[in-house]
Design an enzyme around this catalytic site. Structure first.
Site, short mmCIF file in Angstrom:
data_model
loop_
_atom_site.label_atom_id
_atom_site.label_comp_id
_atom_site.label_asym_id
_atom_site.label_seq_id
_atom_site.Cartn_x
_atom_site.Cartn_y
_atom_site.Cartn_z
N ARG B 252 0.88 -1.17 0.00
CA ARG B 252 0.00 0.00 0.00
C ARG B 252 0.92 1.21 0.00
NH1 ARG B 252 -2.47 0.72 5.59
NH2 ARG B 252 -1.03 2.48 5.71
N HIS B 256 -3.72 4.55 4.88
CA HIS B 256 -4.80 3.57 4.98
C HIS B 256 -6.08 4.15 4.39
CE1 HIS B 256 -7.61 0.66 6.59
NE2 HIS B 256 -8.23 1.63 7.24
N TYR B 265 3.26 5.61 11.98
CA TYR B 265 3.62 4.22 12.29
C TYR B 265 4.60 3.57 11.32
CZ TYR B 265 -0.26 3.61 9.00
OH TYR B 265 -1.09 3.69 7.91
C1 LIG Z 1 -14.57 -6.05 12.37
C2 LIG Z 1 -13.80 -4.81 12.06
N1 LIG Z 1 -12.91 -4.36 12.96
C3 LIG Z 1 -12.23 -3.22 12.73
C4 LIG Z 1 -12.41 -2.51 11.58
C5 LIG Z 1 -11.65 -1.20 11.34
N2 LIG Z 1 -10.69 -1.37 10.24
C6 LIG Z 1 -10.98 -0.96 9.00
S1 LIG Z 1 -9.78 -1.37 7.89
C7 LIG Z 1 -8.86 -2.10 9.10
C8 LIG Z 1 -7.55 -2.76 8.72
C9 LIG Z 1 -7.72 -3.84 7.70
O1 LIG Z 1 -6.48 -4.35 7.33
P1 LIG Z 1 -6.32 -5.39 6.15
O2 LIG Z 1 -7.24 -6.53 6.35
O3 LIG Z 1 -4.88 -5.70 6.02
O4 LIG Z 1 -6.84 -4.64 4.84
P2 LIG Z 1 -6.24 -3.31 4.18
O5 LIG Z 1 -6.91 -2.16 4.84
O6 LIG Z 1 -4.77 -3.32 4.35
O7 LIG Z 1 -6.65 -3.39 2.76
C10 LIG Z 1 -9.47 -1.99 10.33
C11 LIG Z 1 -8.92 -2.49 11.60
C12 LIG Z 1 -13.36 -3.00 10.68
N3 LIG Z 1 -13.62 -2.38 9.53
N4 LIG Z 1 -14.02 -4.16 10.93
#
Ligand SMILES: Cc1ncc(C[n+]2csc(CCOP(=O)(O)OP(=O)(O)O)c2C)c(N)n1
Ligand SMILES: Cc1ncc(C[n+]2csc(CCOP(=O)(O)OP(=O)(O)O)c2C)c(N)n1
Ligand SMILES: [Mg+2]
Ligand SMILES: [Mg+2]
Lengths: 340, 354, 340, 354
Positions: B252, B256, B265
């Protein structure tokens, strides 16, 4: 028209059977599996074993493993899979082995089952039924006796249904499966093998969202559902001796509540007792109070009494009868509102 | 584990063949298709960030760096397949056939933006992490039940692998040999958490062992490699061999979301520095040059077309009819309940509010 | 004694700062981390990143990775791990990134967090705080804006707290951490960076279970909490022009409700408006209606009005303001109960 | 996968050494301890089934067949370790030091039966499947935080591996290298579902790969093998090397619970037929005979002692003071809330009810 009604009645008479509630549920599932190839059942131990209460007994044999699916021990997983099936045009009927084990699937229900239609402006729908035995009084282990219907009444996007007789169980179950939207179908374990009742063999439906007056009365209205109905009726009978005439209403659907039946009865009697075994605070009883407040404030002649489970975890079975509403508690409440 | 699941690559960092056997399939036309889609979603993504900065849309989720993974996977899908994207996979959705106008509406907080594509079975982006994996499983089971050859693909990130629904969704799919592909984009971060703190396993692909299903680890910056990995997994799915877990190792490049500050971070400067070296678009450009099929004018004309498409969609979004308060009430159930109807009438009687 | 009080007051004056709510929460966490080595924080992105809202900014730096723990993306897992930590004598403070992501942890909360003390007759307890930003109005994505406090109010064994000011946020948070039982601590996102307020630097506590009269009034009582407080106050202000005197009460704790403050005010005014952004049916509003029914039936001069979120999933942000209670809706309700 | 994780055995079906290197540790005294505990819990288990049949307790969960797994694991624990059993692991709990009287009270629906042991940190049996795995992780993290050398062990079945909490609990433990042992008893069934339909993986132990942690597959009918597997895992835990997943391959001889009819879903006659061949107690008896340390009179005296212990505990259960309604109200919070207090007073005013 009149003729066919008669014919129908005859058929009913020929084919109706005396069934327990669990048999009526089995019959309702069978009816819908026969009628609609889109209906399939999912759950733990529902196939070969026929369900821990035998609700699905014989169905896998009859309809095969593709229609009656033994799933892994995975409530979130198979409720989620059912969401996918519903997206793809099927009508899954999911069994949660006991309502107390629905919590792992809460995420799926709260964010997907209940929201998919809104999220897609009706493009996709969730014609899904989640069946779950609930309630205390049958000496089950911990967590097996929960009665948390209130949680689901609060979640927008799911109907909550709870029968108290074999006849209603089949009719409401078929209506729930036929409903285009998700339904949580609560089955009172305590009544599973209770009184038998004549249940037509054919497909019949009881409209969701409608309560039923089980006993007409003038002085006090009693609202109850599911496993609390026999207690409501027993209390009403006892009150006859004291010349208090109770109207007993089986609400049958907890969301949406039958506002008309509630208002009509309260406006007649002015005195209300609500019974449920779920915890008092935040329970469906409070919602009924609120509906009465909204519809019938000026008719109330006494504060509404609730006879409910307590604000404590459902105890292990040595104390479950102390937790559950009893006829004694109900008659006390009736007398209280009556003599206010 | 890295040895057990070697990184699948078709071309190297410089765009040169590593696996020439794929040359035939990757015709000039096909390669151009890949490049076009990557350029299209890259341009869209940059626009998304810009629109957010200008306050013309809400929080936006950029995917720059993940174009090869998203385009390569989406192009492998069949017309009748089902796509379950997350909030970050709009690049894949757009490539598969999501509607650009609706996509923008979504970033504008409009429910119309959640509508499935007019052409394809693209589900609304899943917001609660990993919860859509069981849906993909169920959709796939239903395809199998109907006896089709269609499959489903679920997109998810490295962070998603920690959730119970990841586990339950794949386990059930494995038991029923459901025709589904679990497509992981390991971009190294879940918001601020680096993948090394997300899990103790060296790779994500090795989690396939838990379900007795095949796993493929693929260079997620190599659109061809992703394409073949997903194609292979889809073929398995269609022929009754069950699910596959794919880990596409990617990056990425940015934040985020537009509400995130990655410098809190990680060393964002370092990422900006190496970005060009690993950029999947530049790699594809090198590849085309290497094959002698790169024409700057061609790129220019693509870009002009994309810009125009974007401008039209943005105009459409910005002139879209006002949100209808009724929409909030009318689709909760097929027939609104009395409480919903009462609430709706009340709000309408007050003049629709907001 | 009197002397130390004065000294204390001086100290407060010296050290109090003007803080936003999010800063006050950060300060409350810091205070407790400093004070008690048993306190530790767990959650997604709370460490290096300092939380997506910066509630835990700087705390990992100050207290280290063992005290401020970045967990995997695993709500059930880390709430479950917090249960284990509590069993083992620690006091975990868990952050759920948004209340709408608490659902995956629902199982852990409903069967363990809330039941461990009862299950072991007090041998083990669960001194745990679950913090969660909640509510609509800040243009968040889907699911990020839920306001489902009612679900937790119904679960026996957990307290539910919700501050509406920076001062209360710190005082209630410290009291929640100090409480021997689990507390769901709801943080109104909409107020996170709202009005600053003087917040003492030292450790102070606001008793759980106690509401506060924010505005004294005679004609109509308004009950609200969290993000609805500014709307309640605005409506009350507007009503002054129409010579309707509103008493505004910030309930602050939703379980257990402050029965005394509710009854006292209702018995004075006889007219009630309840505001919450959670869904109407099964919402905390209905529970408050029920408490009033129980305590103050004879004092009511008009049916209670509720101004709430609707029975629909919280919409995407283009419509969130249509979903949320507005000052306009509240003033309408006040006029309705006033002129009944 | 079976090759990758060969089944650990110390003695064969006939009780003969397969790994003589353990002879020293398994002194006569030690072996007798193993046998005693297995006999004790077997006798208790038979009593449990009988008491249920006689209506003297509620639904009972038999564990016959799993004695080696439960005793072997429990005997490996240190005094300060934490045990997280399920409803079927009362054999392990009793071996580790649970109180027999309380155990029986539990089967009688008495909350006093959930009280932790007077001596050991044995948690109340977890009813919702797999939900206690994260607890064991958290307890272990807390031990690590405190700087002790204590560990936790979580018991769970083959069915439990399908739940999200299994996955999340182990993943978190693996990330933080928490001192915890995940002890799976694969008894082939989750109620009626055979393990082949629970998962597509050939073994349970291979799921350890998902977390990058070691896995041990052990013959769950060989108490010694289980003992060494758990000891090894505990040692890893105590020395900061993190969690281990152990799969103990065992068998549930009887019904899932006394309310279950296994003939509905499996050939129970076949199981009854082979039962003696694989019985862990008989195997231990053979081993003792093989080593020449078996004395029928010794067994007789053990049995007499166990019977007496059981009779005392049953009497204690049956003469236990009536359940106190107040208990239901008094421990929800440290201080009852007003709603609870109101409810309690009301019930007490009605004479305590039921
Ligand atoms: C159940 C849940 N917990 C927390 C969140 C908040 N949240 C949104 S994106 C994210 C990180 C996701 O990381 P990843 O699975 O690696 O996907 P990326 O964002 O890197 O595409 C979090 C913790 C959420 N959307 N759903
Ligand atoms: C979350 C949850 N779902 C369902 C159940 C009902 N249930 C009790 S035991 C059991 C099977 C468990 O199988 P396994 O994990 O193999 O353990 P075993 O009973 O064989 O020891 C089920 C489904 C439960 N207790 N908890
Ligand atoms: Mg990621
Ligand atoms: Mg098992």
């Amino acid at each position: 028209m009149a003729l066919s009604k008669v014919a129908n009645k005859q058929e009913v008479q020929v084919r109706a059977q005396e069934l327990t509630m669990i048999q009526a549920i089995n019959d309702g599932l069978k009816t819908m599996l026969e009628k609609d190839a889109k209906v399939l059942l999912l759950g733990e131990d529902i196939g070969k074993n026929g369900g821990v209460f035998r609700a699905t007994d014989g169905l896998q044999n009859k309809f095969g493993e593709k229609r009656v699916i033994d799933t892994p021990l995975s409530e979130a997983g198979f409720v989620g899979a059912a969401v996918g099936m519903a997206l793809n045009g099927l009508k899954p009927v999911v069994e949660i082995q006991f309502l107390g084990f629905v919590y792992p699937a809460f995420e799926q229900i709260a964010t997907h089952v209940t929201r998919m239609r809104t999220r897609t402006l009706g493009y996709y729908s969730m014609p899904m039924v989640i069946r779950a035995p609930y309630g205390a009084g049958v000496r089950s282990p911990e967590i097996h006796s929960d009665s948390v219907e209130a949680l689901f009444v609060h979640l927008p996007g799911i109907k909550v249904v709870c029968p108290s007789t074999p006849y209603d169980a089949k009719g409401l179950l078929i209506a729930s499966i036929a409903d285009p939207d998700p339904v949580l179908f609560l089955e009172p374990m305590r009544l599973y093998r209770g009184k038998r009742q004549e249940v037509p063999a054919h497909d019949y439906r009881i409209e969701l969202g409608k309560g039923e007056i089980i006993l007409q009365g003038e002085d006090v209205t009693i609202f109850a559902w599911g496993a609390m109905m026999p207690i409501a009726m027993e209390a009403a009978e006892l009150m006859k001796e004291e010349r208090i005439s109770c109207e007993v209403i089986d609400l049958r659907t907890l969301y949406p509540l039958d506002k008309a039946i509630i208002a009509d009865s309260v406006q007649k009697t002015g005195r209300v007792v609500i019974i449920h075994e779920g915890h008092e605070t935040g329970g469906v009883g409070s919602e009924i109070v609120s509906v009465i407040m909204e519809t019938s404030f000026l008719y109330l002649r006494a504060p509404i009494e609730k006879v409910t489970g307590f604000d404590v975890p459902v105890p292990l079975f040595a104390l479950e009868h102390a937790y559950l509403p009893t006829t004694e508690r109900v008659t006390e409440a009736i007398q209280k509102v009556y003599s206010f | 584990m890295r040895e057990k699941y070697p990184l699948l690559q078709i071309m190297d960092q410089e765009g040169k063949w590593l696996d020439e056997s794929k040359r035939e399939v990757l015709s000039e036309e096909k390669v151009k298709q890949f490049y076009y889609h990557m350029l299209r979603i890259r341009t869209y993504d940059q626009k998304g960030v810009a629109l957010q900065r200008q306050g013309r849309i809400g929080t936006y989720v950029p995917f720059a760096g993940q174009e090869a993974a998203q385009v390569g996977s989406a192009l492998a899908l069949g017309n009748e397949d089902w796509m379950f994207p997350t909030y970050r996979d709009h690049g894949a959705s757009l490539t598969f056939g999501a509607d650009l106008d609706r996509m923008l509406l979504h970033w504008n907080g409009r429910i119309e933006g959640c509508l499935p594509s007019r052409e394809k079975k693209i589900m609304p982006a899943s917001i609660p992490i990993a919860t859509h994996l069981p849906h993909a499983t169920g959709v796939a089971m239903a395809e199998e039940y109907k006896g089709t050859r269609n499959a489903a693909i679920a997109y998810f990130g490295d962070g998603a692998t920690s959730e119970g629904d990841f586990h339950e969704g794949i386990n059930i799919a494995s038991v029923f040999k459901a025709p589904v592909v679990f497509f992981n984009q390991n971009n190294g971060y879940a918001i601020s958490l680096p993948v090394e703190k997300q899990m103790n396993s060296e790779t994500i692909v090795q989690k396939s062992a838990a379900y007795g299903i095949p796993g493929i680890r693929v260079d997620g910056m190599d659109a061809f490699a992703v394409y073949f990995a997903v194609s292979e997994a889809l073929e398995r799915a269609r022929t009754g061999k069950g699910p596959t877990l794919i880990e596409a190792v990617t990056m990425r490049f940015g934040a985020h979301t537009t509400a995130d500050d990655p410098s809190k971070y990680r060393d964002q400067d370092e990422i900006n520095r190496i970005r060009d070296e690993v950029d999947p678009l530049l790699r594809m450009e090198k590849h085309m040059k290497y094959r002698g099929i790169w024409k700057p004018a061609w790129r220019g004309s693509l870009e002009a077309g994309i810009q125009e498409e974007l401008e039209t969609a943005i105009k459409c979004m910005e002139t879209y009819e006002q949100p209808d308060v009724s929409a909030m009430f009318d689709h909760v159930f097929a027939e609104p309940t009395w409480t919903i109807e009462k609430q709706k009438q009340h709000i309408l009687s007050m003049g629709g509010s907001s």
